[in-house]
Design an enzyme around this catalytic site. Structure first.
Site, PDB file in Angstrom:
ATOM      1  N   ASN A   1      39.401  46.363  38.182  1.00 59.52           N
ATOM      2  CA  ASN A   1      38.566  45.014  37.519  1.00 59.52           C
ATOM      3  C   ASN A   1      39.188  44.845  35.154  1.00 59.52           C
ATOM      4  O   ASN A   1      39.389  45.978  34.848  1.00 59.52           O
ATOM      5  CB  ASN A   1      36.842  45.754  36.912  1.00 59.52           C
ATOM      6  CG  ASN A   1      36.472  44.419  35.687  1.00 59.52           C
ATOM      7  OD1 ASN A   1      35.913  43.420  36.541  1.00 59.52           O
ATOM      8  ND2 ASN A   1      36.043  45.192  34.929  1.00 59.52           N
ATOM      9  N   GLU A   2      39.757  44.121  35.494  1.00 58.29           N
ATOM     10  CA  GLU A   2      39.902  43.719  34.071  1.00 58.29           C
ATOM     11  C   GLU A   2      41.618  44.862  33.916  1.00 58.29           C
ATOM     12  O   GLU A   2      41.056  45.146  32.785  1.00 58.29           O
ATOM     13  CB  GLU A   2      38.983  44.018  32.684  1.00 58.29           C
ATOM     14  CG  GLU A   2      38.025  42.432  33.322  1.00 58.29           C
ATOM     15  CD  GLU A   2      37.614  42.105  32.457  1.00 58.29           C
ATOM     16  OE1 GLU A   2      36.883  41.159  31.711  1.00 58.29           O
ATOM     17  OE2 GLU A   2      36.683  42.888  31.562  1.00 58.29           O
TER      18      GLU A   2
ATOM     19  N   GLU B   1      34.064  35.745  35.598  1.00 55.28           N
ATOM     20  CA  GLU B   1      33.235  35.612  34.930  1.00 55.28           C
ATOM     21  C   GLU B   1      33.262  34.909  33.097  1.00 55.28           C
ATOM     22  O   GLU B   1      34.108  34.747  33.066  1.00 55.28           O
ATOM     23  CB  GLU B   1      33.251  37.113  33.687  1.00 55.28           C
ATOM     24  CG  GLU B   1      33.479  38.829  34.698  1.00 55.28           C
ATOM     25  CD  GLU B   1      33.491  40.127  33.917  1.00 55.28           C
ATOM     26  OE1 GLU B   1      32.912  39.538  32.994  1.00 55.28           O
ATOM     27  OE2 GLU B   1      34.051  40.862  34.620  1.00 55.28           O
TER      28      GLU B   1
END
Length: 691
Positions: free
Chosen positions: A160-161, A320
């Site tokens: 994630n990111e 997102e």
């Protein structure tokens, strides 16, 4: 550079037709199980068909070392799948559990002073730790083995990111990895010495073991710029290698399941070379959060266009964004009425086939409890949730009309962006600390939009030389290869715009000698001898410079010493005679081969560029939009085989604008369509038409 992975998109659940994916991050482990059924009922009401699950769930998935608990996740996925909601399943490795870091504190990253980043937030791991990699891959394999045959899992959400909080690590693990990276890149230590210019300040090295990270060197001192540039390349690559290892562990067991990881592409989000990462995902995903204020829509469209460029015009996922306020700014501004729908449709217009939010249900505890969500603290009886439902219905209709699989239509103009040029301009010893690469592409995108031209934002590795016109905006680094592409592009008829701060150095940050822009001086037809940074840091210094076309330069201007006979001066500087600037060239256009190259020798900002572009575009033979077209951002998505075209019209102003209706209206958010063939779009409004 690895060969680019073949594009692979998550397929719908069995028995369903392809739709625009719609949903967001779902964190059921934050809530008691009785809330799950309510969540799924509300998801149905909103039209949600896709959720990401398990992103920060490592401590619940593996509560003790080697002890896995998938029961709760099985129940959630089963409920979702039976309700027709597909799952984008995370590897769960984004942040390690406390038992792991307590047993192995050596996996925690260190800052440039050697201080340890302790647990208490997220991403407190180092990408170069073999110990942490081993634990992460064990979880990846356990997840893949357990869910390899689950029909409701349509994609892998790897990590994630990456690099959001652990972009740089200065530990000994990182030092050893950096040494190996340098050896692989350069081959010999002498090549490193040459690349980093170590003859300066007695920094010459005798062996790769003498290479250390750019650790703390004292306040106010200057790090070797070549070393720092390579450190930023290495740090992006180290995270990429970690991601590849996780991805490959998942795909070895589940080879047919597409995978992605969420990038953080925005105008100023330049920490990771996302274009390089784009080669290693089955489909590109992005997390984007709006910039409050007057740049809101333009920055969003610019970033989405860059994401489309990274995806090479394949569909991509908006993984997102926010329904309203975020939680991490000093002041967390809400979305204005209409912006929830408008922003999502802007990403969609720019090529996204998935529209997702962080997150589904707003947290009641933790660091992100004030971050807006699809179901806010106020519950479903709220304007946010009503807008979420409205958007779901509109996406459903656009799916029925055949939008999924269409692609962003190619513009006539490419604005070029380069992560490495941004990194090089970040050094603390440059002509002006007010100049960075990333601001100029955004200014050009906005100024072109003011003329009714919606540009494509294209990475420097991409096909910008296949456009009618291309802009090199403060592209500080020009390699031999990029310089060759520039020369061949203009020779064969390309129309090129080049600005100040372009082509100052090669890819090693070695200056092109003989005057700027060193490697393409003949193409642009000017020779810059030195720079005139502008500012008010000392009494009596020049804060700005006027141009003969009525605009004003600020922050930076070029001292152009020579103009080729083949070039024409379109604007000059106007200043007191003693400055040496009065009458000096500021904007020129040069004929080179079958093409033309314009040069803008100062920072004009969005407003100055917008005022200068009508003459420039006319001189270059580029058609702009008609009167008033700059009030509307016009974007098209096209089906290259079936002929379908979808036109998106966004109001860029805070006034109602009138537009011609170019086809069948499909979506009118804050817009009113007339029987006369015209429509009015209110502020924050959008009209979607099918042709």
């Amino acid at each position: 550079m690895n060969e680019r992975k073949q594009f692979q998109w998550p397929q719908p659940l069995e028995g369903n037709r392809p739709r625009i994916w719609y949903g967001g991050d779902y964190n059921p482990d934050q809530w008691p199980e009785e809330v799950w059924d309510e969540d799924i009922e509300l998801m149905h009401r909103a039209g949600v068909n896709f959720v990401s699950v398990g992103i920060f769930s490592w401590a619940k998935l593996e509560p003790e070392e080697g002890v896995y608990d998938f029961d709760w996740l099985d129940r959630v996925i089963d409920k979702l799948g039976k309700a027709g909601i597909a799952v984008d399943l995370a590897s769960g490795t984004a942040s390690p559990p406390m038992w792991l870091t307590q047993k192995h504190p050596e996996v925690l990253w260190e800052d440039e002073r050697g201080d340890t980043c302790w647990p208490g937030a997220r991403q407190h791991w180092r990408a170069t730790s073999p110990v942490f990699l081993d634990y992460a891959l064990k979880l990846c394999r356990a997840m893949a083995e357990h869910y390899q045959d689950n029909p409701y899992v349509v994609a892998w959400h790897v990590g994630n990111e990456y690099g959001c909080h652990n972009r740089f690590d200065y530990s000994d693990d990182a030092m050893r990895a950096f040494q190996k990276w340098c050896e692989a890149r350069y081959g010999t230590i002498e090549a490193v010495n040459d690349a980093w210019g170590t003859a300066f300040w007695a920094q010459r090295m005798n062996d790769f073991s003498e290479i250390i990270p750019p650790r703390f060197i004292g306040d106010g001192n200057f790090m070797n710029p070549g070393k720092l540039l390579d450190w930023k390349r290495f740090s992006s690559d180290a995270l990429l290698e970690f991601y590849r290892a996780e991805r490959d562990a998942l795909l070895e067991i589940t080879p047919g399941k597409p995978q992605t990881t969420n990038f953080m592409v925005s105008a100023s989000g330049t920490g990771i070379d996302y274009d390089k990462w784009g080669y290693d995902v089955d489909f590109v995903s992005n997390d984007h959060y709006f910039t409050p204020g007057e740049a809101h829509l333009d920055e969003l469209a610019y970033s989405a266009s860059l994401c489309d460029g990274i995806a090479r015009k394949n569909p991509w996922a908006l993984m997102e964004h926010s329904t309203s306020a975020v939680n991490w700014r000093p002041i967390n501004h809400r979305c204005e009425p209409g912006e929830l729908v408008r922003d999502s449709l802007a990403h969609l217009a720019m090529g996204a086939d998935a529209i997702c939010y962080f997150q589904w249900r707003q947290s009641k505890a933790g660091a992100e409890k004030w971050h807006s969500s699809m179901v806010p603290h106020a519950g479903p009886d709220s304007q946010v949730f009503r807008d979420v439902c409205e958007l779901g219905a509109e996406l459903d209709r656009l799916s029925d009309e055949g939008l999924p699989g269409t692609r962003l239509a190619k513009s006539s103009v490419a604005v070029v962006f380069d992560y490495e040029s941004q990194w090089a301009t970040e050094h603390t010893a440059t002509p002006s600390q007010q100049v960075r690469h990333w601001t100029e592409p955004l200014d050009w995108f906005r100024a072109l939009a003011d003329q009714g031209l919606t540009a494509d934002v294209v990475p420097v590795r991409g096909g910008w030389d296949q456009y009618e016109a291309a802009v090199l905006p403060s592209l500080y680094l020009l390699s031999e290869e990029t310089s060759r592409r520039v020369r061949e592009y203009v020779e064969r008829g390309g129309k090129l715009f080049v600005t100040y701060y372009t082509g100052l150095a090669d890819e090693r940050d070695h200056i092109w000698l003989g005057g700027y822009p060193g490697s393409i001086r003949d193409v642009v037809g000017v020779r810059v001898e030195e720079f005139a940074p502008l500012g008010t840091d000392h009494p009596g210094t020049m804060a700005s410079l006027k141009l003969s076309n009525g605009v004003e330069a600020y922050d930076f201007a070029d001292v152009i010493g020579d103009v080729a006979e083949s070039a024409r001066v379109l604007a000059t500087f106007q200043a007191d005679p003693w400055t040496g600037f009065d009458g000096a060239p500021a904007i020129t256009v040069n004929t080179y081969g079958d093409g033309k190259a314009a040069y803008v020798g100062a920072r004009l900002g969005r407003e100055g560029l917008s005022a200068s572009l009508p003459q420039l575009l006319d001189e270059m033979g580029i058609a702009a939009g008609g009167p008033g077209s700059g009030k509307v951002l016009r974007v098209e998505r096209v089906d290259e085989t079936g002929g379908r075209r979808f036109v998106f019209l966004f109001n860029r102003t805070h006034e109602t604008v009138e537009v011609d209706v170019e086809g069948e209206p499909l979506v009118a958010s804050l817009a009113r369509v007339d029987e006369s063939g015209t429509a009015e779009i209110s502020p924050n409004g959008v009209l979607v038409l099918k042709r």
